[in-house]
Design an enzyme around this catalytic site. Structure first.
Site, PDB file in Angstrom:
ATOM      1  N   ASP A 130       6.585 -14.179  -4.070  1.00 47.27           N
ATOM      2  CA  ASP A 130       5.713 -15.292  -3.679  1.00 47.27           C
ATOM      3  C   ASP A 130       4.388 -15.122  -4.409  1.00 47.27           C
ATOM      4  O   ASP A 130       3.318 -15.078  -3.804  1.00 47.27           O
ATOM      5  CB  ASP A 130       5.518 -15.285  -2.160  1.00 47.27           C
ATOM      6  CG  ASP A 130       4.906 -16.583  -1.637  1.00 47.27           C
ATOM      7  OD1 ASP A 130       4.649 -17.500  -2.445  1.00 47.27           O
ATOM      8  OD2 ASP A 130       4.675 -16.683  -0.414  1.00 47.27           O
ATOM      9  N   GLU A 158      -3.711  -1.906   6.220  1.00 49.39           N
ATOM     10  CA  GLU A 158      -4.952  -1.450   5.615  1.00 49.39           C
ATOM     11  C   GLU A 158      -5.762  -2.676   5.182  1.00 49.39           C
ATOM     12  O   GLU A 158      -5.199  -3.626   4.637  1.00 49.39           O
ATOM     13  CB  GLU A 158      -4.600  -0.587   4.403  1.00 49.39           C
ATOM     14  CG  GLU A 158      -5.715  -0.311   3.451  1.00 49.39           C
ATOM     15  CD  GLU A 158      -5.198   0.211   2.120  1.00 49.39           C
ATOM     16  OE1 GLU A 158      -6.050   0.485   1.252  1.00 49.39           O
ATOM     17  OE2 GLU A 158      -3.970   0.332   1.928  1.00 49.39           O
TER      18      GLU A 158
END
Length: 292
Positions: free
Chosen positions: A201, A98
């Protein structure tokens, strides 16, 4: 930079393979894809998509990323882009997501982000690690299930990357030996907490604003780990707004002394950058090893 006919054909093939039907590609343009992948914003007859691909044919990397995104998304703690599909087409690995169209952040953006991350970290399991290995950047990240959080970070975070840096000649034997001494001290330096689901991360480059003005996270290196490691990582490249940390600590209070432990946790991302980008990150590692 706008893409040409060859790339359009590639996207249409990817969409047909992913969606099972023909989709007309109307426009596309390059986006930042990191140091490994190429990425594009693709306008199609069925909407807007984010597509990234890897000429190195590393299908496993995208499959791991997709699983990580889906795991984070399943918690409903934060906005995570929907995975549309991933696979291989014309000898290239691809991932279709998306597309997040950013707007101006809400006035309570940072407070909401802190509370939402605390909610994510409240998701736990009995062991540290994950039921699959994945990547941080292009580096393999082991996630073997482990009972002890400190042992997990020693054996599956610090040791593999310190060993890799030694092998590459990026880390001296002297510094490598100092890591061995640090491992002996870590059980006394780091708090024993339950496993927390981490993005893995979390720095500013992987934080976005979605169309509602809320935080959205991308490019994870998911695992169940020590939540302080995640918060420490956010401070490595300048840090987030203080409202974020205050809201997090109010929702899920940290043990005393967290600020003194930040440098220890950040040895891992520094080792990642050392192995990926070279010795420019060595001085930061040396300072932490000298301190502890």
């Amino acid at each position: 930079m706008w893409l040409g006919e060859e790339q359009f054909d590639f996207f249409e093939g990817v969409f047909f393979q992913t969606l099972g039907r023909s989709v007309e590609v109307l426009e596309a343009r390059f986006l930042a894809g990191g140091n490994i992948n190429t990425a594009a914003q693709v306008f199609s007859s069925e909407g807007l998509y984010f597509v990234k691909w890897n000429p190195e044919d590393n299908t496993d990397m995208f499959s791991c990323e997709a699983r990580g995104l889906e795991l984070l998304r399943s918690t409903e703690a934060l906005y995570i882009p929907e995975v549309i599909g991933h696979g291989k087409y014309r000898d290239k690995a691809y991932l279709v997501l998306e597309y997040i169209d950013p707007v101006v952040p809400k006035t309570d953006y940072w407070e909401s982000f802190g509370q939402s991350l605390a909610l994510l970290h409240s998701h736990t399991q009995s062991k540290f690690g994950l039921n699959f290995d994945n990547y941080i950047g292009s580096l393999p990240q082991r996630n073997e299930l482990t009972d002890n959080g400190v042992a997990f970070y020693i054996e599956q975070r610090f040791q593999p990357l310190a060993g890799m840096a030694l092998y590459k000649g990026l880390l001296s034997k002297e510094l490598y030996d100092k890591f061995q001494k640090l491992y002996q001290r870590l059980p006394d330096l780091l708090p024993a907490e339950r496993p927390a689901l981490l993005h893995g991360d979390l720095w500013s480059g992987n934080v976005m604003v979605n169309e509602n003005g809320d935080v959205a996270l991308i490019d994870p290196a998911v695992h169940y780990g020590l939540r302080e490691a995640e918060l420490a990582f956010t401070k490595l490249f300048g840090g987030f707004d203080e409202r974020f940390y205050d809201a997090y600590d109010e929702a899920f209070p940290l043990e005393d002394g967290f600020e003194e432990r930040v440098a220890i946790y950040n040895l891992y991302p520094l080792l990642v950058h050392l192995n990926l980008f070279g010795t420019g990150y060595l001085s930061g590692i040396e300072r932490v090893l000298k301190q502890f």
